[in-house]
Design a protein around this motif. Sequence first.
Motif, PDB file in Angstrom:
ATOM      1  N   VAL A  42      -6.985   4.471   4.603  1.00  0.00           N
ATOM      2  CA  VAL A  42      -6.340   3.161   4.528  1.00  0.00           C
ATOM      3  C   VAL A  42      -6.869   2.270   5.646  1.00  0.00           C
ATOM      4  CG1 VAL A  42      -4.164   1.911   4.788  1.00  0.00           C
ATOM      5  CG2 VAL A  42      -4.252   3.973   3.373  1.00  0.00           C
ATOM      6  N   PHE A  43      -6.905   2.810   6.867  1.00  0.00           N
ATOM      7  CA  PHE A  43      -7.423   2.004   7.979  1.00  0.00           C
ATOM      8  C   PHE A  43      -8.874   1.600   7.742  1.00  0.00           C
ATOM      9  CE2 PHE A  43      -9.869   1.487  11.808  1.00  0.00           C
ATOM     10  CZ  PHE A  43      -9.132   0.528  12.478  1.00  0.00           C
TER      11      PHE A  43
ATOM     12  N   MET B 102      -0.486   6.223  11.045  1.00  0.00           N
ATOM     13  CA  MET B 102      -1.031   4.884  10.823  1.00  0.00           C
ATOM     14  C   MET B 102      -0.833   3.999  12.044  1.00  0.00           C
ATOM     15  SD  MET B 102      -2.641   3.352   8.322  1.00  0.00           S
ATOM     16  CE  MET B 102      -3.507   1.812   8.587  1.00  0.00           C
TER      17      MET B 102
ATOM     18  N   LYS C 141       2.935  10.008   7.795  1.00  0.00           N
ATOM     19  CA  LYS C 141       1.761   9.153   7.629  1.00  0.00           C
ATOM     20  C   LYS C 141       1.947   7.805   8.310  1.00  0.00           C
ATOM     21  CE  LYS C 141      -0.004  11.404   3.478  1.00  0.00           C
ATOM     22  NZ  LYS C 141      -0.489  11.246   2.086  1.00  0.00           N
ATOM     23  N   ALA C 142       3.164   7.287   8.326  1.00  0.00           N
ATOM     24  CA  ALA C 142       3.416   6.042   9.062  1.00  0.00           C
ATOM     25  C   ALA C 142       3.189   6.252  10.556  1.00  0.00           C
ATOM     26  CB  ALA C 142       4.841   5.555   8.798  1.00  0.00           C
TER      27      ALA C 142
ATOM     28  N   PRO D 270      -3.907   7.928   5.660  1.00  0.00           N
ATOM     29  CA  PRO D 270      -3.902   6.818   6.618  1.00  0.00           C
ATOM     30  C   PRO D 270      -5.277   6.477   7.186  1.00  0.00           C
ATOM     31  CG  PRO D 270      -2.044   8.268   7.019  1.00  0.00           C
ATOM     32  CD  PRO D 270      -2.899   8.954   5.993  1.00  0.00           C
TER      33      PRO D 270
ATOM     34  N   THR E  99       0.854  -1.172   0.000  1.00  0.00           N
ATOM     35  CA  THR E  99       0.000   0.000   0.000  1.00  0.00           C
ATOM     36  C   THR E  99       0.900   1.236   0.000  1.00  0.00           C
ATOM     37  OG1 THR E  99      -1.832  -1.037   1.176  1.00  0.00           O
ATOM     38  CG2 THR E  99      -1.631   1.346   1.380  1.00  0.00           C
TER      39      THR E  99
ATOM     40  N   LEU F  60       1.532   4.294   1.035  1.00  0.00           N
ATOM     41  CA  LEU F  60       0.986   5.168   2.082  1.00  0.00           C
ATOM     42  C   LEU F  60       1.288   6.633   1.822  1.00  0.00           C
ATOM     43  CD1 LEU F  60      -0.526   5.110   4.815  1.00  0.00           C
ATOM     44  CD2 LEU F  60       1.716   5.074   5.922  1.00  0.00           C
TER      45      LEU F  60
ATOM     46  N   THR G 261      -0.064  -5.518  10.345  1.00  0.00           N
ATOM     47  CA  THR G 261       0.500  -4.504   9.463  1.00  0.00           C
ATOM     48  C   THR G 261       2.022  -4.574   9.474  1.00  0.00           C
ATOM     49  OG1 THR G 261      -1.397  -3.059   9.871  1.00  0.00           O
ATOM     50  CG2 THR G 261       0.575  -2.035   8.948  1.00  0.00           C
TER      51      THR G 261
ATOM     52  N   LEU H  48       2.795  -1.575   4.416  1.00  0.00           N
ATOM     53  CA  LEU H  48       2.960  -0.165   4.124  1.00  0.00           C
ATOM     54  C   LEU H  48       4.307   0.058   3.444  1.00  0.00           C
ATOM     55  CD1 LEU H  48       1.854   1.232   7.606  1.00  0.00           C
ATOM     56  CD2 LEU H  48       0.442   1.019   5.547  1.00  0.00           C
TER      57      LEU H  48
ATOM     58  N   LEU I  34      -3.479   4.778  14.501  1.00  0.00           N
ATOM     59  CA  LEU I  34      -4.785   4.266  14.073  1.00  0.00           C
ATOM     60  C   LEU I  34      -4.913   2.770  14.333  1.00  0.00           C
ATOM     61  CD1 LEU I  34      -4.949   6.203  10.695  1.00  0.00           C
ATOM     62  CD2 LEU I  34      -6.546   6.516  12.593  1.00  0.00           C
ATOM     63  N   LEU I  35      -3.826   2.034  14.211  1.00  0.00           N
ATOM     64  CA  LEU I  35      -3.869   0.583  14.383  1.00  0.00           C
ATOM     65  C   LEU I  35      -4.256   0.179  15.809  1.00  0.00           C
ATOM     66  CD1 LEU I  35      -0.710  -0.449  12.327  1.00  0.00           C
ATOM     67  CD2 LEU I  35      -3.106  -0.863  11.707  1.00  0.00           C
TER      68      LEU I  35
END
Length: 346
Positions: free
Chosen positions: A93-94, A142, A138-139, A90, A83, A85, A177, A112, A145-146
Amino acid sequence: MIMVEFGLDTFGDVTVDDKGNKIPYAQVIRNVVEQAVLAERVGVDGFGLGEHHRDDFAVSAPEIVLAAIAARTERIKLGTAVTVLSSDDPVRVFERFATLDAVSNGRAEIILGRGSFTESFPLFGFDLHDYERLFEEKADLMVKLLDEGPVSWEGTVRPPLKDQQVYPKTESGRIRTWIGVGGSPESVVRAARHGLPLVLAIIGGEPVRFAPYVELYQRALEEFEQPSQPVAVHCPGFVAETDEEAVETLWPHARTMLNRIGRERGWPPLSRDRFENDIRDGAWHVGSPETVAQKVAHTIKHLGIQRFDLKYSAGTLPHDKMLKAIELYGTEVVPRVKELLASSSA
């Protein structure tokens, strides 16, 4: 016995029929679904789809294709390879992968990455000068978010979030991920800092030379006080009944693909000698089931990895040839690799 997962990856390469005619994008995507269904049938553990935005690949929205695959499978893990990213959001994506996780009963995975092509940057309005900053920020978002809780985050590449919930939540509480890297030490350390599993995309050179990256990753995990994480390898390859058949079948299609990319990047044309050298001593895992199994086992043992993904598609390689390769990989290569690893461990 060493416990290893075995996957297959494809970018949905636009293929040709027996007469050399280009297959329509829609049919390529339907063929990818059939390939994934066969992969599960022959016992493969995971199936990954790359994201690209160019005319030689049909898959630009892998999550949608993976959802179609989920409807026709029950066990195989479904993920991306990768993906991109940096040119995505993000949060979206989630949301997309949490939805895929729901329809697949918990089988969704994300890798990612920054991708090996840059077409998505101008397509979605991003500046290549921001290449590093886009992925780094963005990582970071992310990873938050995980955790699937309230998210507070602030950066420079998108609006901030303050105690924001994102839906749907997953049943397990977390989507598996990974971070995919192509050989940059900084990217390896980034994966460790975020506490995410690592995928090494080995597309050139002897796989064993990537051992220092695995060692760096393990050291970095310790220094960042992160728990132990699995390491995977993604390598190109192809399986046929004999070594000669594998090389002769793959050569014209791999040459077409690599020469096109080479023209874009200033590489010299691919020679047959160099191609065969890459098969013998480099990243390509090509040949009969026994030949491929021996090389896969060698890669796994010398790198100490927990997952091996074979990128089985190559340029215009026809659908029926890929189906046969998938069948041989699942029914002959993977069982033989497990035998070799078990005997080595004993």
